[in-house]
Design an enzyme around this catalytic site. Structure first.
Site, PDB file in Angstrom:
ATOM      1  N   THR A  14       0.830  -1.217   0.000  1.00 28.00           N
ATOM      2  CA  THR A  14       0.000   0.000   0.000  1.00 28.00           C
ATOM      3  C   THR A  14       0.860   1.261   0.000  1.00 28.00           C
ATOM      4  OG1 THR A  14      -1.826  -1.079   1.108  1.00 28.00           O
ATOM      5  CG2 THR A  14      -1.693   1.294   1.379  1.00 28.00           C
ATOM      6  N   SER A  56       1.483  -7.275  -1.373  1.00 27.36           N
ATOM      7  CA  SER A  56       2.111  -8.398  -0.644  1.00 27.36           C
ATOM      8  C   SER A  56       1.226  -9.648  -0.626  1.00 27.36           C
ATOM      9  CB  SER A  56       2.506  -7.986   0.774  1.00 27.36           C
ATOM     10  OG  SER A  56       1.399  -7.975   1.634  1.00 27.36           O
ATOM     11  N   THR A  87       1.485  -4.699   4.080  1.00 24.84           N
ATOM     12  CA  THR A  87       1.251  -5.147   5.458  1.00 24.84           C
ATOM     13  C   THR A  87       0.603  -6.531   5.538  1.00 24.84           C
ATOM     14  OG1 THR A  87      -0.892  -4.039   5.476  1.00 24.84           O
ATOM     15  CG2 THR A  87       0.981  -2.799   6.348  1.00 24.84           C
ATOM     16  N   ASP A  88      -0.106  -6.921   4.481  1.00 29.02           N
ATOM     17  CA  ASP A  88      -0.934  -8.131   4.605  1.00 29.02           C
ATOM     18  C   ASP A  88      -0.113  -9.386   4.876  1.00 29.02           C
ATOM     19  OD1 ASP A  88      -3.137  -6.562   4.218  1.00 29.02           O
ATOM     20  OD2 ASP A  88      -3.390  -7.068   2.111  1.00 29.02           O
TER      21      ASP A  88
HETATM   22  N1  LIG Z   1      -1.529  -2.085   3.802  1.00 22.10           N
HETATM   23  C1  LIG Z   1      -1.075  -2.883   2.842  1.00 22.10           C
HETATM   24  O1  LIG Z   1       0.077  -2.794   2.504  1.00 22.10           O
HETATM   25  C2  LIG Z   1      -2.024  -3.884   2.245  1.00 22.10           C
HETATM   26  C3  LIG Z   1      -1.678  -4.348   0.851  1.00 22.10           C
HETATM   27  N2  LIG Z   1      -2.769  -5.144   0.309  1.00 22.10           N
HETATM   28  C4  LIG Z   1      -0.419  -5.214   0.823  1.00 22.10           C
HETATM   29  O2  LIG Z   1      -0.246  -6.032   1.675  1.00 22.10           O
HETATM   30  O3  LIG Z   1       0.360  -5.084  -0.086  1.00 22.10           O
END
Ligand SMILES: NC(=O)C[C@H](N)C(=O)O
Length: 347
Positions: A14, A56, A87-88
């Site tokens: 993100t 991710s 973050t995922d």
């Molecule tokens: N907050 C994030 O980074 C979520 C995103 N979908 C990822 O994991 O790439």
């Protein structure tokens, strides 16, 4: 004083994402991201490498190896590393890097954000700044996640919230530090994790590095009535099952149909495969000895105990251990070593 040299390894997430009509997806490069936070230039001399630029969700074990190689190719040229990551699945990657690059005297810090860097209300700027700050700290080492003002050992993180800026918690282990704006507050002077030979500390100036993983690891969550024939269905495709048991370690005798679980699990491990027992309860871990519905699995060859490790760390550690050896006793030994604070020594 000369500034420390930090390598930023950008992978997407993100933090790098933009909305271009189909939902958020990574668009900004690592170089572009650093321009949003010019203050990092006061902290360190920064170089950027773009390992990939993906959500991710799409990270696979082969990508973990790619990130580890990107770090190791430049290990001698830098004082620390910051990995920008979605973050995922950040907790998985942080755990995997903890096993692939062990006892690193130089810090490898993962971060990302809940909102894109270009968003008006982003958390990305502070997370990037604080991660670089932590990577320049003289007492920082090994793999960690710095996010939302806390620093978590790379094996102990869990994404706990899908939206809030304090997305990660440290599971069954205290955070390594808090970061208040630009001040690092260590929660305790940590004794560092034991090496495989039982010794402590970071005496070497290079980490112990591994380059192989076995991705044929399946995480199976027990639900009431689950048919134990799932084990024979998984056998052709997987070398290990991580079983998320009930409570402190309960495995039912029987599903609604099918043979009893004990037969299914024993024949799984007796065929040379690995089963790792863990719990689906988020905190405090497993003890198979407590209830009758668990004790039969407490001391059977090939059945490992996940203790108080996170599910993410168990997945990565099982892939790492099976990547090094197919000998069940050796897998068990590797799995039971404490690495980067991943398990408490109480078992
Ligand atoms: N907050 C994030 O980074 C979520 C995103 N979908 C990822 O994991 O790439």
């Amino acid at each position: 004083m000369t500034k420390k040299r930090i390598l930023l390894v950008a992978t997407g997430g993100t933090i790098a994402s933009k909305e271009e009509g189909n939902g958020l997806s990574p668009a900004l490069s690592g170089e572009e991201l650093t321009r949003y936070v010019p203050e990092v230039a006061d902290l360190a001399t920064l170089d950027v490498k773009q390992a990939m630029n993906i959500d991710s969700t799409n990270m696979r074990p082969s990508d973990w190896l790619r990130v580890a190689r990107t770090i190791m190719e430049s290990y001698d040229d830098y004082d620390g590393f910051v990995v920008l990551h979605g973050t995922d699945t950040m907790a998985y990657t942080a755990a995997a890097l903890s096993y692939l690059i062990q006892h690193s005297p130089k810090p490898i810090v993962l971060t990302g954000s809940q909102r894109p860097m270009a968003s008006a209300f982003t958390d990305a700027k502070l997370n990037l700044y604080q991660s670089v700050l932590y990577a320049t700290d003289d007492d920082a080492r090994d793999v960690s996640i710095a996010f939302g003002g806390i620093v978590i050992a790379g094996t102990r993180a869990r994404k706990q919230r899908t939206m809030s800026f304090n997305a990660f918690t440290s599971v069954n282990f205290p955070p390594l530090a808090y970061i208040r704006t630009d001040r690092i507050v260590r929660s305790a002077p940590f004794a560092h994790a034991r090496k495989a030979d039982g010794s402590r500390g970071h005496t070497a100036d290079r980490p112990v590095v591994y380059d192989k993983l076995d991705p044929r690891v399946f995480a199976l969550k027990l639900t009431p009535g689950l048919d134990s024939r799932i084990f024979s269905a998984l056998a052709p495709s997987y070398d290990a099952v991580i079983l998320e048991t009930f409570g402190i370690g309960g495995i039912p005798e029987q599903g609604e149909t099918g043979p009893c679980f004990q037969d299914a699990i024993y024949s799984w491990v007796d065929s040379g495969r690995i089963a790792v027992m863990t719990t689906q309860v988020p905190e405090e871990g497993l003890d198979l000895g407590v209830y009758e519905v668990g004790r039969a699995y407490a001391n059977h060859p090939g059945i490992l105990r996940g203790a108080d490790m996170t599910p993410e760390a168990i997945v990565a550690k099982t892939m790492w251990a099976l990547g090094q050896t197919r000998d069940v006793a050796e897998v068990e030994h590797l799995f039971n070593c404490e690495i980067n604070h991943d398990r408490s020594p109480f078992e």
